[in-house]
Design a protein around this motif. Sequence first.
Motif, PDB file in Angstrom:
ATOM      1  N   ASP A   1       0.824  -1.214   0.000  1.00 16.42           N
ATOM      2  CA  ASP A   1       0.000   0.000   0.000  1.00 16.42           C
ATOM      3  C   ASP A   1       0.856   1.261   0.000  1.00 16.42           C
ATOM      4  OD1 ASP A   1      -2.315  -1.485  -0.042  1.00 16.42           O
ATOM      5  OD2 ASP A   1      -2.551  -1.491   2.136  1.00 16.42           O
ATOM      6  N   LEU A   2       2.008   1.206   0.661  1.00 18.01           N
ATOM      7  CA  LEU A   2       2.917   2.353   0.623  1.00 18.01           C
ATOM      8  C   LEU A   2       3.437   2.579  -0.790  1.00 18.01           C
ATOM      9  CD1 LEU A   2       4.986   1.887   3.914  1.00 18.01           C
ATOM     10  CD2 LEU A   2       3.684   3.926   3.293  1.00 18.01           C
ATOM     11  N   ALA A   3       3.810   1.487  -1.461  1.00 15.80           N
ATOM     12  CA  ALA A   3       4.336   1.606  -2.826  1.00 15.80           C
ATOM     13  C   ALA A   3       3.283   2.178  -3.769  1.00 15.80           C
ATOM     14  CB  ALA A   3       4.816   0.242  -3.317  1.00 15.80           C
ATOM     15  N   LYS A   4       2.011   1.827  -3.521  1.00 20.21           N
ATOM     16  CA  LYS A   4       0.925   2.296  -4.390  1.00 20.21           C
ATOM     17  C   LYS A   4       0.273   3.574  -3.868  1.00 20.21           C
ATOM     18  CE  LYS A   4      -0.083  -2.447  -5.863  1.00 20.21           C
ATOM     19  NZ  LYS A   4      -1.066  -3.556  -5.838  1.00 20.21           N
ATOM     20  N   LYS A   5       0.876   4.137  -2.771  1.00 20.77           N
ATOM     21  CA  LYS A   5       0.403   5.395  -2.180  1.00 20.77           C
ATOM     22  C   LYS A   5      -1.058   5.323  -1.730  1.00 20.77           C
ATOM     23  CE  LYS A   5       3.734   8.243  -4.693  1.00 20.77           C
ATOM     24  NZ  LYS A   5       4.655   8.246  -3.540  1.00 20.77           N
ATOM     25  N   ARG A   6      -1.465   4.146  -1.245  1.00 21.35           N
ATOM     26  CA  ARG A   6      -2.816   4.005  -0.697  1.00 21.35           C
ATOM     27  C   ARG A   6      -2.882   4.468   0.760  1.00 21.35           C
ATOM     28  NH1 ARG A   6      -3.786  -2.188  -2.803  1.00 21.35           N
ATOM     29  NH2 ARG A   6      -4.236  -1.711  -5.005  1.00 21.35           N
ATOM     30  N   ILE A   7      -1.712   4.590   1.399  1.00 24.18           N
ATOM     31  CA  ILE A   7      -1.645   5.016   2.786  1.00 24.18           C
ATOM     32  C   ILE A   7      -0.552   6.073   2.910  1.00 24.18           C
ATOM     33  CG2 ILE A   7      -0.043   3.139   3.386  1.00 24.18           C
ATOM     34  CD1 ILE A   7      -1.269   3.120   6.190  1.00 24.18           C
ATOM     35  N   ALA A   8      -0.779   7.062   3.737  1.00 25.65           N
ATOM     36  CA  ALA A   8       0.217   8.119   3.934  1.00 25.65           C
ATOM     37  C   ALA A   8       1.501   7.520   4.508  1.00 25.65           C
ATOM     38  CB  ALA A   8      -0.333   9.181   4.883  1.00 25.65           C
ATOM     39  N   GLU A   9       2.639   8.052   4.074  1.00 23.46           N
ATOM     40  CA  GLU A   9       3.919   7.509   4.534  1.00 23.46           C
ATOM     41  C   GLU A   9       4.043   7.572   6.055  1.00 23.46           C
ATOM     42  OE1 GLU A   9       7.260   9.263   2.671  1.00 23.46           O
ATOM     43  OE2 GLU A   9       6.999   8.178   0.787  1.00 23.46           O
ATOM     44  N   VAL A  10       3.598   8.682   6.650  1.00 19.74           N
ATOM     45  CA  VAL A  10       3.702   8.823   8.107  1.00 19.74           C
ATOM     46  C   VAL A  10       2.979   7.677   8.803  1.00 19.74           C
ATOM     47  CG1 VAL A  10       3.039  10.243  10.073  1.00 19.74           C
ATOM     48  CG2 VAL A  10       3.969  11.319   8.028  1.00 19.74           C
ATOM     49  N   ASP A  11       1.751   7.381   8.368  1.00 17.78           N
ATOM     50  CA  ASP A  11       0.972   6.311   8.994  1.00 17.78           C
ATOM     51  C   ASP A  11       1.554   4.937   8.667  1.00 17.78           C
ATOM     52  OD1 ASP A  11      -0.647   8.332   9.859  1.00 17.78           O
ATOM     53  OD2 ASP A  11      -2.203   8.011   8.341  1.00 17.78           O
ATOM     54  N   GLY A  12       1.908   4.744   7.409  1.00 15.25           N
ATOM     55  CA  GLY A  12       2.403   3.439   6.988  1.00 15.25           C
ATOM     56  C   GLY A  12       3.688   3.042   7.688  1.00 15.25           C
ATOM     57  N   PHE A  13       4.620   3.978   7.801  1.00 20.73           N
ATOM     58  CA  PHE A  13       5.890   3.647   8.440  1.00 20.73           C
ATOM     59  C   PHE A  13       5.728   3.411   9.939  1.00 20.73           C
ATOM     60  CE2 PHE A  13       7.914   5.576   4.607  1.00 20.73           C
ATOM     61  CZ  PHE A  13       8.687   4.481   4.268  1.00 20.73           C
ATOM     62  N   GLN A  14       4.796   4.110  10.573  1.00 15.77           N
ATOM     63  CA  GLN A  14       4.544   3.837  11.991  1.00 15.77           C
ATOM     64  C   GLN A  14       4.015   2.416  12.179  1.00 15.77           C
ATOM     65  OE1 GLN A  14       2.597   6.640  14.620  1.00 15.77           O
ATOM     66  NE2 GLN A  14       2.941   8.279  13.146  1.00 15.77           N
ATOM     67  N   LEU A  15       3.097   2.005  11.310  1.00 15.36           N
ATOM     68  CA  LEU A  15       2.558   0.644  11.406  1.00 15.36           C
ATOM     69  C   LEU A  15       3.648  -0.389  11.135  1.00 15.36           C
ATOM     70  CD1 LEU A  15      -0.894   1.090   9.606  1.00 15.36           C
ATOM     71  CD2 LEU A  15      -0.462   0.917  12.063  1.00 15.36           C
ATOM     72  N   LEU A  16       4.498  -0.121  10.152  1.00 18.98           N
ATOM     73  CA  LEU A  16       5.585  -1.055   9.852  1.00 18.98           C
ATOM     74  C   LEU A  16       6.553  -1.178  11.019  1.00 18.98           C
ATOM     75  CD1 LEU A  16       6.639  -0.442   6.130  1.00 18.98           C
ATOM     76  CD2 LEU A  16       5.571  -2.472   7.114  1.00 18.98           C
ATOM     77  N   GLU A  17       6.863  -0.053  11.657  1.00 19.11           N
ATOM     78  CA  GLU A  17       7.810  -0.080  12.770  1.00 19.11           C
ATOM     79  C   GLU A  17       7.292  -0.972  13.899  1.00 19.11           C
ATOM     80  OE1 GLU A  17      10.596   3.132  15.159  1.00 19.11           O
ATOM     81  OE2 GLU A  17       8.678   3.782  14.344  1.00 19.11           O
ATOM     82  N   LEU A  18       6.021  -0.813  14.243  1.00 17.69           N
ATOM     83  CA  LEU A  18       5.435  -1.647  15.292  1.00 17.69           C
ATOM     84  C   LEU A  18       5.360  -3.109  14.868  1.00 17.69           C
ATOM     85  CD1 LEU A  18       2.507   0.489  16.754  1.00 17.69           C
ATOM     86  CD2 LEU A  18       4.392  -0.510  18.037  1.00 17.69           C
ATOM     87  N   ALA A  19       4.989  -3.347  13.611  1.00 18.85           N
ATOM     88  CA  ALA A  19       4.848  -4.721  13.125  1.00 18.85           C
ATOM     89  C   ALA A  19       6.197  -5.438  13.103  1.00 18.85           C
ATOM     90  CB  ALA A  19       4.224  -4.722  11.732  1.00 18.85           C
ATOM     91  N   LEU A  20       7.241  -4.748  12.683  1.00 16.74           N
ATOM     92  CA  LEU A  20       8.575  -5.359  12.662  1.00 16.74           C
ATOM     93  C   LEU A  20       9.055  -5.658  14.079  1.00 16.74           C
ATOM     94  CD1 LEU A  20      10.190  -3.154   9.877  1.00 16.74           C
ATOM     95  CD2 LEU A  20       9.642  -5.588   9.712  1.00 16.74           C
ATOM     96  N   GLU A  21       8.723  -4.772  15.008  1.00 15.45           N
ATOM     97  CA  GLU A  21       9.076  -5.011  16.406  1.00 15.45           C
ATOM     98  C   GLU A  21       8.349  -6.247  16.939  1.00 15.45           C
ATOM     99  OE1 GLU A  21       8.779  -2.636  20.667  1.00 15.45           O
ATOM    100  OE2 GLU A  21       8.561  -1.544  18.785  1.00 15.45           O
ATOM    101  N   LEU A  22       7.062  -6.372  16.608  1.00 16.39           N
ATOM    102  CA  LEU A  22       6.287  -7.531  17.042  1.00 16.39           C
ATOM    103  C   LEU A  22       6.856  -8.813  16.441  1.00 16.39           C
ATOM    104  CD1 LEU A  22       3.892  -8.935  18.359  1.00 16.39           C
ATOM    105  CD2 LEU A  22       2.467  -8.198  16.431  1.00 16.39           C
ATOM    106  N   ARG A  23       7.212  -8.765  15.168  1.00 15.73           N
ATOM    107  CA  ARG A  23       7.781  -9.961  14.536  1.00 15.73           C
ATOM    108  C   ARG A  23       9.099 -10.363  15.197  1.00 15.73           C
ATOM    109  NH1 ARG A  23       8.948  -9.944   8.158  1.00 15.73           N
ATOM    110  NH2 ARG A  23      10.644  -8.560   8.812  1.00 15.73           N
ATOM    111  N   ALA A  24       9.912  -9.362  15.580  1.00 15.87           N
ATOM    112  CA  ALA A  24      11.180  -9.662  16.247  1.00 15.87           C
ATOM    113  C   ALA A  24      10.948 -10.394  17.566  1.00 15.87           C
ATOM    114  CB  ALA A  24      11.960  -8.368  16.485  1.00 15.87           C
ATOM    115  N   VAL A  25       9.903  -9.983  18.299  1.00 12.88           N
ATOM    116  CA  VAL A  25       9.593 -10.645  19.571  1.00 12.88           C
ATOM    117  C   VAL A  25       9.112 -12.076  19.330  1.00 12.88           C
ATOM    118  CG1 VAL A  25       8.106 -10.584  21.603  1.00 12.88           C
ATOM    119  CG2 VAL A  25       9.048  -8.462  20.692  1.00 12.88           C
ATOM    120  N   LEU A  26       8.281 -12.256  18.321  1.00 15.06           N
ATOM    121  CA  LEU A  26       7.711 -13.577  18.055  1.00 15.06           C
ATOM    122  C   LEU A  26       8.749 -14.574  17.555  1.00 15.06           C
ATOM    123  CD1 LEU A  26       4.380 -12.513  16.291  1.00 15.06           C
ATOM    124  CD2 LEU A  26       4.627 -13.456  18.595  1.00 15.06           C
TER     125      LEU A  26
END
Length: 647
Positions: A620-645
Motif C-alpha cells: 500500500d505504501l508503494a501504491k500510495k494508498r496510505i500516507a507515509e507517516v501512517d504506513g511507516f509507523q505501522l511497519l515499525e510496530l509490526a517489525l518489532e512484534l515480529r522480532a519478539v515472536l
Amino acid sequence: MKELFRIQILAILAMLVSTGIASAQDIVQTDSLAVLTFEIKEPKTKSNQNFIDVIQKMGEVRSRLLGSGAEIVRQHPRAGVHCNTCHTTGKFAGHDMSINVAVPSASCTGSGCHNLEKAGKMPFYAKGYVSLTNLEKLPRAQQLLESAPDILTDLDDILTDLPEFGDVKVSAELAGRGQQNTLGEAGRFSHARSADLLPGYAVAKLADGVLGFPDQVSEKTKLEVKLEVRTRYARHLSEHLRLQVLLADVLDYDQDPEIVELEIKDEYKPPLDQDLSLAALQQLIGNSFRSATVTKDETKTKERKYEWRDGKTEINFEWKESDKTKIEFKKLLPQDEAKAMGVLNAIALQLKTKPSKREIKPKFEKVERLLKDTKLELRYPPEVLPLDALTLLKAEVQAHFPEALFKKEEDTKIEWEIPGKPKGEIKADFKDKETKIEFKNLDLALHDEAIRVLSAVQEAFAVPAQFARYEFKFEAVTEDKKTELQAALENLEPSVRGDLELQIKEKEDSKGTPPADWRTPGRTYIDKDSASLRLISTEVKLKKELRFKELKSSLVSSRVDAPVALANELIARVYEFALSRPLENAYLANLKKVPEFILARRLTPATNQVNAFIGKVESDLAKKRIAEVDGFQLLELALELRAVLTE
C-alpha cells in the motif's frame, strides 16, 4: 546457519590456542555474567621497564582473578595477543601487530601505535567473568564477587613497584546477556528480549555482594543521583511521569526560597534639590525608622552623602551636582519593605517628581536544592531527521509553550528560553554526529506538554529515532539532605516500558559529610521471581595515592513488552488512523487473530499473520494508498512484534 556459525567459532578458538595467541580463557561468552574488574588508568610508562612492570602486574591480577573463581579473564593489553584478535572493527581491525614484551618501545614500529608515549594511555585492566545461566555456577560467581573487598584491602601490595599512575578502579557487576559488562547504546535501548535480562534467582542471590562490597567511606562526600528513563517512543515517556509522584517529598521541598533581605534604590536625574530632598528624607526616616542613627554626614564640593543605620539596615542618601540623587535601602528586612517604599513614595510626592529609575533586588535564603537538573530529549542518528522537522517543532512549541521566547535560530539549530526560576530551555540541534531535540529545566508541571511536542515530531517523520529520554539529576551535601534523598529513592519501582537507570555516586567533596550509611536505594527492583534487570554494578575509584575519590552504583531495570501487548497496540494504531474503510478492514483481517494465537502459544500462525500484514502495508505504501507517516509507523510496530515472536 547456527551450526555453521558454531563450527566457525570452534575453528577460530582451535587456531588461536594452537598458535599460542590466546586461550579459551580469553573469549567472553555472551550471556548473563558476574564480572569483577581491576583497572589502572594512565600509568606513566616512561621507560621499557615501566611498561614491562605494568604488564607483569596485570598478569598477576589475572592469575588472582582466576584463582578467585573466574571462569574467564580478559586482560588488556595482553602479551602475545595481536591487536586485531579483539579489535575486529575500527582502526585496529587490520592491524596484525602485538606488543613486544622484551622491548615494548619496539612494538608496532611500522605505525607507532604502541610507542611508550601512547602506551600509558591504553586501557590497562583485568576482568574476570562467571556465567549466571547455570545454577551450579552461582557459588563460583559468589566467590568471585566476594574477592572484591580483598582486592581493595591488598591494593598497597598489588601496586608496589609500579610507576606513577592516575586512578585505580575496582568494580563488581552483574550484566545481562549480550552486554558483557557494559551497556552500550546499541544494546541498551534497542529491542529488548527476555534473554537480555538477568535471571532473577541469580540477581537476588548475588546482589548484596555487588551493592555492598565497599567498606564504609570515611571521607567527606557529596551525593549525586541520576534517574534516567529511555524508551523507543516519546509518547511512552508519559508512563514515567509517575516518577514525579514517587519523588514528591523531594520535589515538593524544592519550592522558591524565602526572601531574607532586600535592596531598594531610587535614582533621580537630573538631581533633586539637595537641601529640600535631604530635609524631607530626614523627617521621614525619623518617623518611620525611629531606631535609625546617623553614621555619616559628609559634604564635598558638588557632592553630599548622608547615611543611617537601623540594626542591619543601611539607609543612604547621595547627591551629586549635575549628575543624580540616589536614595537607597540596603540589607532591608522583608517586614520593613512597606515602610521603605512609603518613604520613597513620600519623597516623590512631596517634591512633585518621579524617580528616573527604581530598583528592587531581593536576596534569597541559601537553600540546598536537591533537584539540580531535568531533561526531556528525543535523539536521532545523524542526517536522518529532515530539516523540515524544525518547522514543525516551531509550530508545536508555539502551540504548547506560548510563553517561550526565541533565543537563537540558525539553519540547523533553534533555541527558546522559558521564563522562570530556573530558566527553562528548548533546543533543537541537527549536528553532524547526532540530531536531538531537548527540553531542560522545565517546571515539572510542563513535562507532559514537552512529551506531546516530542511525540508530534517523532510521529510526523517516518524515520527511526535512537531513543527518547527523561532525566532527573539530584545532589545532596549535608547528612540530612542525603538521608532525605535516599529515602525518597526507595519509593521507586521498575520501569513501565523501556529502561530505567538509577545511578548513585558518593564523590569526594570537602563541603560534604561522611556517608552515614552506604545504602543503594532500588533494592526493591531485585525480585528472584522475575527477570527485569540488565545491570547492577558498583565501582570504587581511588586516587594515585590510594585516597578515596568516588563510589558509584548503577542499577538498570528493563521491562520487555509482551508480544500480546505489542499486537494489541498495533491493532489500536490501525483504529487511530483515519484510514479508508476497505484499508482498515484489510489490515484488521490480518491482525485480529494475532493476540489470540499468541495467548494460545501458536507463534507460527501469529508470525504468518504479522508477515501478511507487513507485506500488505509495504504494498500500500508503494501504491500510495496510505500516507507515509501512517504506513511507516505501522511497519515499525509490526517489525518489532515480529522480532519478539521470532526471537
